[in-house]
Design an enzyme around this catalytic site. Structure first.
Site, mmCIF file in Angstrom:
data_model
loop_
_atom_site.group_PDB
_atom_site.id
_atom_site.type_symbol
_atom_site.label_atom_id
_atom_site.label_comp_id
_atom_site.label_asym_id
_atom_site.label_seq_id
_atom_site.Cartn_x
_atom_site.Cartn_y
_atom_site.Cartn_z
ATOM 1 N N HIS A 74 39.289 86.249 81.790
ATOM 2 C CA HIS A 74 39.505 87.227 80.552
ATOM 3 C C HIS A 74 38.552 88.157 80.668
ATOM 4 O O HIS A 74 38.728 89.333 80.341
ATOM 5 C CB HIS A 74 39.205 86.433 79.290
ATOM 6 C CG HIS A 74 38.959 86.926 78.170
ATOM 7 N ND1 HIS A 74 39.861 87.083 77.138
ATOM 8 C CD2 HIS A 74 37.808 87.677 77.660
ATOM 9 C CE1 HIS A 74 39.244 87.815 76.100
ATOM 10 N NE2 HIS A 74 38.050 88.251 76.382
ATOM 11 N N GLU A 75 37.217 87.926 81.168
ATOM 12 C CA GLU A 75 36.280 88.974 81.187
ATOM 13 C C GLU A 75 36.526 90.115 82.308
ATOM 14 O O GLU A 75 36.378 91.268 82.167
ATOM 15 C CB GLU A 75 34.891 88.314 81.601
ATOM 16 C CG GLU A 75 34.294 87.522 80.102
ATOM 17 C CD GLU A 75 34.408 88.180 78.904
ATOM 18 O OE1 GLU A 75 34.238 89.459 78.715
ATOM 19 O OE2 GLU A 75 34.456 87.234 77.969
ATOM 20 N N HIS A 120 38.995 92.645 81.095
ATOM 21 C CA HIS A 120 38.323 93.533 80.414
ATOM 22 C C HIS A 120 37.885 94.650 81.435
ATOM 23 O O HIS A 120 38.028 95.773 81.199
ATOM 24 C CB HIS A 120 37.125 93.106 79.471
ATOM 25 C CG HIS A 120 37.293 92.388 78.300
ATOM 26 N ND1 HIS A 120 38.367 93.303 77.460
ATOM 27 C CD2 HIS A 120 36.952 91.263 77.556
ATOM 28 C CE1 HIS A 120 38.237 92.391 76.422
ATOM 29 N NE2 HIS A 120 37.675 91.212 76.247
ATOM 30 N N GLU A 124 41.248 92.360 72.591
ATOM 31 C CA GLU A 124 40.950 90.965 72.866
ATOM 32 C C GLU A 124 42.497 90.185 73.332
ATOM 33 O O GLU A 124 42.442 89.480 74.146
ATOM 34 C CB GLU A 124 40.568 90.250 71.813
ATOM 35 C CG GLU A 124 38.952 90.554 71.707
ATOM 36 C CD GLU A 124 38.250 90.283 72.755
ATOM 37 O OE1 GLU A 124 38.259 89.095 73.123
ATOM 38 O OE2 GLU A 124 37.295 91.202 73.236
#
Length: 284
Positions: free
Chosen positions: A131-132, A135, A202
């Site tokens: 997930h990071e 980003h 998100e």
């Protein structure tokens, strides 16, 4: 390109807020001074805000020797994502959370708390770090880090305005009611800017992270565990001291209440989990 445009809009909006507060505090001269300060902060935020955020959390850089398993996990996920290897940090903190920072993929860093490594399984940690990295891949990290730094500064300037008041353009005391309104509205406006930017971000990072890790159900499970911990009443002290950084985290770490609630920018965990499980069921 779109995220670069969003970053420019954010910087312009917060510069305007600085100038409004400067005018309230010192009239035309205060507005000019606020403009100079805002331009300097824009420059600092672009080049150094990632280092500032990492310092706020006392993050310690690790490598293949000091944290071999975690480091190699990030390395493998970075390769799957087609990204340069980011710098990797650990934060000595019981609260489970993680974030990414930096101005571009070539200068990115990912950080996780020691608490998240203890709480989650290996599959779930992979989902969180993917997930990071999503980003990073989507180039969210610049706007996220700049907004954290500059919105925090807006809040401090607003507090200064509330306690010390200001002068109008002719040197007379400013209207105390107007001053109080500006002092209250500035952090609200900064929070709204972040909120408008980060909720959709998100969802996209959840989707991107699920694709990078190949395991949407693991990320969904990780979010549920982090959510339960976050609502157990144990605060993340560094985030409580620096609430503007909350929107960088994979899960809102704030206890809520007061001005901290303004920085609660994440979508509901239930909706995030439902979207991820739909991906898992549909084999995306």
């Amino acid at each position: 390109m779109f995220n670069l445009l969003k970053t420019a809009v954010l910087m312009a909006a917060i510069t305007a807020l600085f100038m409004a507060l400067g005018a309230m505090l010192g009239g035309q001269q205060g507005m000019v001074l606020a403009l100079v300060v805002a331009l300097a902060m824009n420059f600092f935020s672009y080049w150094y805000s990632d280092k500032l955020v990492l310092k706020m959390y006392n993050a310690q850089e690790v490598d293949a020797t000091s944290a071999p398993h975690f480091y190699r996990m990030v390395q493998e996920l970075s390769q799957r994502a087609g990204l340069p290897m980011p710098r990797v940090y650990l934060i000595e903190e019981n609260a489970p959370n993680a974030f990414a920072t930096g101005r571009n993929p070539e200068n990115a860093a990912v950080a996780a708390t020691t608490g998240i490594l203890r709480l989650l399984s290996e599959r779930e940690i992979r989902g969180v770090m993917a997930h990071e990295l999503a980003h990073v891949k989507h180039r969210d990290i610049l706007i996220s880090t700049i907004s954290a730094t500059m919105a925090g500064a807006i809040g401090m300037l607003a507090n200064f305005a509330m306690f010390f008041g200001g002068r109008d353009s002719e040197g007379r005391p400013a209207n105390p009611i107007a001053g109080l309104l500006v002092a209250m509205l500035a952090p609200v406006a900064a929070g709204l800017i972040q909120m408008a930017i980060s909720r959709a971000r998100e969802f996209e990072a959840d989707r991107g992270g699920a694709e990078i890790s190949g395991d949407p159900a693991a990320l969904a499970s990780a979010l549920q565990k982090i959510h339960r911990y976050a609502h157990g009443g144990i605060p993340m002290e560094a985030a409580e001291r620096n609430p503007a950084t909350a929107q960088m985290m994979i899960m809102n770490p704030l206890s809520g209440g007061g001005l901290r609630g303004l920085f609660s920018t994440h979508p509901s965990t239930e909706e995030r989990v439902a979207r991820l499980m739909a991906m898992a069921g549909g084999r995306y």
